[in-house]
Design a protein around this motif. Structure first.
Motif, PDB file in Angstrom:
ATOM      1  N   ARG A 105       2.162  -3.760  -4.389  1.00  0.00           N
ATOM      2  CA  ARG A 105       0.861  -4.165  -4.939  1.00  0.00           C
ATOM      3  C   ARG A 105      -0.217  -4.353  -3.868  1.00  0.00           C
ATOM      4  NH1 ARG A 105       3.914  -7.786  -7.973  1.00  0.00           N
ATOM      5  NH2 ARG A 105       3.098  -9.612  -6.897  1.00  0.00           N
ATOM      6  N   ALA A 106       0.173  -4.276  -2.605  1.00  0.00           N
ATOM      7  CA  ALA A 106      -0.807  -4.556  -1.532  1.00  0.00           C
ATOM      8  C   ALA A 106      -1.952  -3.529  -1.571  1.00  0.00           C
ATOM      9  CB  ALA A 106      -0.108  -4.512  -0.172  1.00  0.00           C
ATOM     10  N   HIS A 107      -3.193  -4.048  -1.478  1.00  0.00           N
ATOM     11  CA  HIS A 107      -4.370  -3.189  -1.686  1.00  0.00           C
ATOM     12  C   HIS A 107      -4.418  -1.953  -0.796  1.00  0.00           C
ATOM     13  CE1 HIS A 107      -5.973  -5.839  -4.512  1.00  0.00           C
ATOM     14  NE2 HIS A 107      -6.426  -6.765  -3.687  1.00  0.00           N
ATOM     15  N   ALA A 108      -4.190  -2.152   0.518  1.00  0.00           N
ATOM     16  CA  ALA A 108      -4.368  -1.038   1.455  1.00  0.00           C
ATOM     17  C   ALA A 108      -3.368   0.075   1.126  1.00  0.00           C
ATOM     18  CB  ALA A 108      -4.180  -1.525   2.883  1.00  0.00           C
ATOM     19  N   TYR A 109      -2.119  -0.321   0.840  1.00  0.00           N
ATOM     20  CA  TYR A 109      -1.079   0.652   0.487  1.00  0.00           C
ATOM     21  C   TYR A 109      -1.421   1.333  -0.832  1.00  0.00           C
ATOM     22  CZ  TYR A 109       3.333   2.211  -1.530  1.00  0.00           C
ATOM     23  OH  TYR A 109       4.297   2.938  -2.155  1.00  0.00           O
ATOM     24  N   LYS A 110      -1.799   0.529  -1.822  1.00  0.00           N
ATOM     25  CA  LYS A 110      -2.095   1.081  -3.150  1.00  0.00           C
ATOM     26  C   LYS A 110      -3.257   2.073  -3.107  1.00  0.00           C
ATOM     27  CE  LYS A 110      -2.856  -1.340  -6.969  1.00  0.00           C
ATOM     28  NZ  LYS A 110      -2.959  -2.516  -7.838  1.00  0.00           N
ATOM     29  N   ASN A 116      -3.762   9.767  -2.691  1.00  0.00           N
ATOM     30  CA  ASN A 116      -2.834  10.901  -2.740  1.00  0.00           C
ATOM     31  C   ASN A 116      -2.718  11.439  -4.165  1.00  0.00           C
ATOM     32  OD1 ASN A 116      -2.279  10.891  -0.018  1.00  0.00           O
ATOM     33  ND2 ASN A 116      -0.468   9.588  -0.197  1.00  0.00           N
ATOM     34  N   ARG A 117      -2.657  10.510  -5.125  1.00  0.00           N
ATOM     35  CA  ARG A 117      -2.535  10.925  -6.528  1.00  0.00           C
ATOM     36  C   ARG A 117      -3.764  11.762  -6.935  1.00  0.00           C
ATOM     37  NH1 ARG A 117       0.670   8.088  -9.881  1.00  0.00           N
ATOM     38  NH2 ARG A 117       0.191   6.092  -8.895  1.00  0.00           N
ATOM     39  N   ALA A 118      -4.955  11.270  -6.507  1.00  0.00           N
ATOM     40  CA  ALA A 118      -6.197  11.962  -6.876  1.00  0.00           C
ATOM     41  C   ALA A 118      -6.221  13.383  -6.322  1.00  0.00           C
ATOM     42  CB  ALA A 118      -7.395  11.165  -6.369  1.00  0.00           C
ATOM     43  N   GLU A 119      -5.549  13.563  -5.173  1.00  0.00           N
ATOM     44  CA  GLU A 119      -5.556  14.901  -4.563  1.00  0.00           C
ATOM     45  C   GLU A 119      -4.321  15.705  -4.906  1.00  0.00           C
ATOM     46  OE1 GLU A 119      -7.074  15.529  -0.829  1.00  0.00           O
ATOM     47  OE2 GLU A 119      -8.385  13.787  -0.833  1.00  0.00           O
ATOM     48  N   ASN A 120      -3.539  15.211  -5.870  1.00  0.00           N
ATOM     49  CA  ASN A 120      -2.314  15.904  -6.300  1.00  0.00           C
ATOM     50  C   ASN A 120      -1.295  16.086  -5.194  1.00  0.00           C
ATOM     51  OD1 ASN A 120      -2.004  16.401  -8.961  1.00  0.00           O
ATOM     52  ND2 ASN A 120      -3.546  18.053  -8.955  1.00  0.00           N
ATOM     53  N   LEU A 121      -1.294  15.147  -4.238  1.00  0.00           N
ATOM     54  CA  LEU A 121      -0.335  15.229  -3.131  1.00  0.00           C
ATOM     55  C   LEU A 121       0.888  14.392  -3.474  1.00  0.00           C
ATOM     56  CD1 LEU A 121      -2.874  14.625  -0.211  1.00  0.00           C
ATOM     57  CD2 LEU A 121      -1.709  16.768  -0.738  1.00  0.00           C
ATOM     58  N   ASP A 122       1.969  14.584  -2.712  1.00  0.00           N
ATOM     59  CA  ASP A 122       3.109  13.682  -2.838  1.00  0.00           C
ATOM     60  C   ASP A 122       2.575  12.271  -2.571  1.00  0.00           C
ATOM     61  OD1 ASP A 122       6.387  13.658  -2.441  1.00  0.00           O
ATOM     62  OD2 ASP A 122       5.325  12.027  -1.412  1.00  0.00           O
TER      63      ASP A 122
END
Ligand code: ADP
Ligand code: TRP
Length: 334
Positions: A105-110, A116-122
């Protein structure tokens, strides 16, 4: 006994106005009423800085900024994190009391996962374990020195709350009050300082105004602050303007009222407002700037101060670690 104020700054680049207003200024104000522990979080910076020479230079820049702004290394503790190896042992111990869900849940990690999700990456692309475990190291920084308050910008609130939660869990599970329960200290007026483009000022957005720019470079930088396209004659709204938002943080009440009136009256161009901002910045940082460049020209003096600081801080860290080792049952440091 005075309460303890603790905060750290990562040496990831040249300190900017967001760092000063969000962390350094409030931290220095607390030196009047608190015992202070201020440090350079170099192993946190290692999550992103993978160039030894750059790291070395950044450490000096952050240390010189603290010192130039008035931190007295004789009072309280002032050191760099990597000089206190006890912190890393404590970080491991605390990680064994930390739910993995906190890290998820940590902001920087999330934020990285979402990018990555937005760019369709792993989803794990460009995420190292240091970034993932970042909050556990920060817990150790904070709990090691018994911090009561942690002055930070709003973006760090969640991390300090993790430290708080982990301290409560540890004390409860081990049935002993080993750790002080820390609290984030966030100043409303400086919780999010806007950058050149109006987003949060941050090295990651490349929209920063560095604290100690020389006059010419500062003028060029301020020229880049995004304003609307209103012409000189038009009346303007100070409250929605990035230049005025920054000006307000360094000007007196009278100066603010005066400039706000000029905005509203019309006949004032953005160049004038930016000139006013430059004036109050030079007034605030002029003397400190000289001290900063003097220190940067003598990095050996900075190293000496940090070295003496580590010598003062390590016995405190050792004592806390001994206490933790005893409570968790692994025994004394041999
Ligand atoms: P950056 O976002 O530029 O990498 P850091 O994460 O190194 O900055 O921040 C160091 C300290 O400065 C933290 O306490 C952080 O909350 C504070 N800080 C950084 N940027 C801002 C800002 N724009 N407004 C308020 N505080 C800030
Ligand atoms: N994570 C903080 C930042 O990004 C820096 C930091 C490391 C810190 N350890 C800390 C801040 C302990 C306060 C207390 O700005």
């Amino acid at each position: 006994m005075k309460k303890i104020s603790l905060t750290g700054i990562k040496p990831t680049g040249t300190p900017h106005l967001g760092n000063y207003l969000g962390a350094i200024r409030p931290a220095l104000e607390l030196t009047k009423n608190y015992d202070t522990v201020y440090f350079i979080a170099d192993y946190h910076a290692l999550t992103t800085v993978h160039d030894g020479a750059e790291m070395h230079d950044n450490i000096h820049k952050v240390a010189a900024t603290w010192l130039a702004m008035g931190l007295d290394p004789e009072k309280g503790l002032f050191y760099k994190q990597s000089d206190i190896p006890e912190i890393f042992e404590l970080s491991w111990a605390l990680s064994c009391f930390t739910p993995k869900g906190f890290m998820n849940r940590a902001h920087a990690y999330k934020a990285k996962v979402e990018a990555n999700r937005a760019e369709n990456l792993d989803l794990d692309t460009n995420i190292n374990m240091g970034l993932y475990c970042y909050p556990c190291l920060m817990d150790a920084d904070i709990l090691m020195f018994g911090a009561d308050v942690v002055p930070v910008g709003k973006d760090q609130k969640q991390h300090v709350e993790f430290a708080r939660d982990v301290a409560i869990r540890f004390n409860k599970q081990m049935n002993k009050d080993v750790f002080t329960i820390p609290e984030p200290l966030i100043q409303e007026s400086t919780d999010v300082i806007p950058g050149l483009d109006g987003r949060k000022m941050s090295k990651s957005y490349d929209n920063t105004i560095e604290i100690f720019l020389e006059s010419k470079a500062l003028k060029k930088k301020l020229g880049k602050i995004v304003t609307n396209s209103q012409g000189i004659e038009e009346p303007k709204d100070p409250d929605s303007c990035n230049v005025f938002k920054l000006f307000k943080l360094f000007a007196t009440e009278d100066e603010c009222a005066d400039l706000a009136a000029k905005y509203r009256a019309g006949g004032m161009g953005w160049g004038y407002a930016k000139g006013e901002l430059q004036r109050v910045l030079e007034r605030t940082f002029g003397d400190a700037r000289e001290k900063y460049f003097d220190l940067m020209a003598h990095p050996e003096r900075i190293d000496e101060i940090l070295c003496a600081g580590a010598e003062k801080a390590r016995p405190v860290a050792k004592a806390r670690l001994e206490q933790v080792r005893e409570v968790i049952g692994v025994g004394k440091i041999v």
